[in-house]
Design an enzyme around this catalytic site. Structure first.
Site, PDB file in Angstrom:
ATOM      1  N   GLU A 150       0.330  -0.850  -4.810  1.00  0.00           N
ATOM      2  CA  GLU A 150      -0.785   0.102  -4.857  1.00  0.00           C
ATOM      3  C   GLU A 150      -0.179   1.489  -4.855  1.00  0.00           C
ATOM      4  O   GLU A 150       0.778   1.759  -4.125  1.00  0.00           O
ATOM      5  CB  GLU A 150      -1.692  -0.071  -3.640  1.00  0.00           C
ATOM      6  CG  GLU A 150      -2.928   0.823  -3.652  1.00  0.00           C
ATOM      7  CD  GLU A 150      -2.725   2.222  -3.093  1.00  0.00           C
ATOM      8  OE1 GLU A 150      -3.565   3.093  -3.379  1.00  0.00           O
ATOM      9  OE2 GLU A 150      -1.733   2.475  -2.370  1.00  0.00           O
TER      10      GLU A 150
ATOM     11  N   ASP B  17      -1.148   5.956  -5.976  1.00  0.00           N
ATOM     12  CA  ASP B  17      -2.148   6.988  -6.217  1.00  0.00           C
ATOM     13  C   ASP B  17      -1.639   7.923  -7.305  1.00  0.00           C
ATOM     14  O   ASP B  17      -0.443   8.211  -7.354  1.00  0.00           O
ATOM     15  CB  ASP B  17      -2.385   7.791  -4.936  1.00  0.00           C
ATOM     16  CG  ASP B  17      -2.644   6.887  -3.751  1.00  0.00           C
ATOM     17  OD1 ASP B  17      -3.730   6.301  -3.696  1.00  0.00           O
ATOM     18  OD2 ASP B  17      -1.760   6.756  -2.881  1.00  0.00           O
TER      19      ASP B  17
ATOM     20  N   HIS C 192       0.841  -1.201   0.000  1.00  0.00           N
ATOM     21  CA  HIS C 192       0.000   0.000   0.000  1.00  0.00           C
ATOM     22  C   HIS C 192       0.874   1.248   0.000  1.00  0.00           C
ATOM     23  O   HIS C 192       1.550   1.534   0.984  1.00  0.00           O
ATOM     24  CB  HIS C 192      -0.907  -0.024   1.238  1.00  0.00           C
ATOM     25  CG  HIS C 192      -1.880   1.090   1.283  1.00  0.00           C
ATOM     26  ND1 HIS C 192      -1.817   2.081   2.231  1.00  0.00           N
ATOM     27  CD2 HIS C 192      -2.947   1.388   0.506  1.00  0.00           C
ATOM     28  CE1 HIS C 192      -2.805   2.929   2.046  1.00  0.00           C
ATOM     29  NE2 HIS C 192      -3.500   2.531   1.006  1.00  0.00           N
TER      30      HIS C 192
ATOM     31  N   HIS D   4      -0.479  10.780  -3.036  1.00  0.00           N
ATOM     32  CA  HIS D   4      -1.804  10.515  -2.482  1.00  0.00           C
ATOM     33  C   HIS D   4      -2.593  11.786  -2.217  1.00  0.00           C
ATOM     34  O   HIS D   4      -3.740  11.919  -2.625  1.00  0.00           O
ATOM     35  CB  HIS D   4      -1.669   9.712  -1.188  1.00  0.00           C
ATOM     36  CG  HIS D   4      -2.983   9.449  -0.522  1.00  0.00           C
ATOM     37  ND1 HIS D   4      -3.520  10.318   0.399  1.00  0.00           N
ATOM     38  CD2 HIS D   4      -3.866   8.446  -0.669  1.00  0.00           C
ATOM     39  CE1 HIS D   4      -4.683   9.844   0.799  1.00  0.00           C
ATOM     40  NE2 HIS D   4      -4.924   8.707   0.171  1.00  0.00           N
TER      41      HIS D   4
ATOM     42  N   GLU E 154      -5.012   4.061  -7.881  1.00  0.00           N
ATOM     43  CA  GLU E 154      -6.145   4.900  -7.504  1.00  0.00           C
ATOM     44  C   GLU E 154      -6.012   6.256  -8.175  1.00  0.00           C
ATOM     45  O   GLU E 154      -5.018   6.948  -7.981  1.00  0.00           O
ATOM     46  CB  GLU E 154      -6.204   5.093  -5.983  1.00  0.00           C
ATOM     47  CG  GLU E 154      -6.640   3.870  -5.243  1.00  0.00           C
ATOM     48  CD  GLU E 154      -6.908   4.157  -3.765  1.00  0.00           C
ATOM     49  OE1 GLU E 154      -7.147   5.327  -3.392  1.00  0.00           O
ATOM     50  OE2 GLU E 154      -6.878   3.191  -2.995  1.00  0.00           O
TER      51      GLU E 154
END
Length: 181
Positions: free
Chosen positions: A77, A79, A50, A92, A151
């Protein structure tokens, strides 16, 4: 009389806690575990780094991604946000303030400014000099080794993100959420 729920088996708790830790801040850990009544999956679990190994290195940096893979993550993962000149930066927050030595909204800063910011010293001095990476070189660096969970953090960049993924040949799951107005 109130019916008592059976206690969660220790193996399920430890398995789920290990498989899905979420580190939102260096000093704060929140476990992202399924509700106790949810059955354990019958397929193998996948460990996703993450924001990289963000408990041990500055989030969304190559140092964090490298460490995540080194300790056994199955996927990364990250962003994505766009800079003022449309470059796809891996960060993020909407603001540069928390994870870099910059100030202000990411979308108002050109890549020339963002690329020069220190994205590591806030986390630990040994990471001083780490940079905010771009999506395309990151896909090129890791796509042959692991899939991504990406994301999209701001509206209007969906097509550019999907094009970058397609052009790189990366395997990715892409999510976008309702954006704040």
């Amino acid at each position: 009389a109130t019916a008592r729920r059976a206690p969660r088996p220790p193996s399920a708790l430890s398995l789920l806690s290990f498989a899905s830790p979420c580190y939102h801040r260096r000093s704060q850990r929140s476990a992202c575990v399924l509700p106790w009544s949810h059955p354990l999956p019958t397929h193998s679990l996948q460990v996703i780094a993450h924001r990289g190994a963000s408990a041990y290195a500055p989030e969304n940096t190559w140092a964090s991604f490298d460490l995540g893979l080194q300790i056994g993550a199955d996927a990364i993962e990250t962003d994505v946000r766009a800079t003022s000149d449309g470059r796809l930066a891996l960060i993020h927050d909407a603001s540069l303030d928390r994870t870099t030595n910059g100030r202000g909204p990411v979308k108002e800063a050109p890549w020339e400014v963002v690329s020069a910011l220190d994205a590591g010293a806030w986390f630990n001095p040994r990471f001083a000099g780490a940079r905010v990476p771009l999506l395309e070189p990151t896909l090129a660096r890791y796509a042959a080794r692991v899939p991504f969970a990406i994301e999209i953090k701001q509206p209007g960049i969906e097509a550019a993100v999907l094009t970058a993924i397609r052009d790189s040949g990366a395997r990715a799951t892409v999510t976008a959420f309702e954006f704040e107005t």
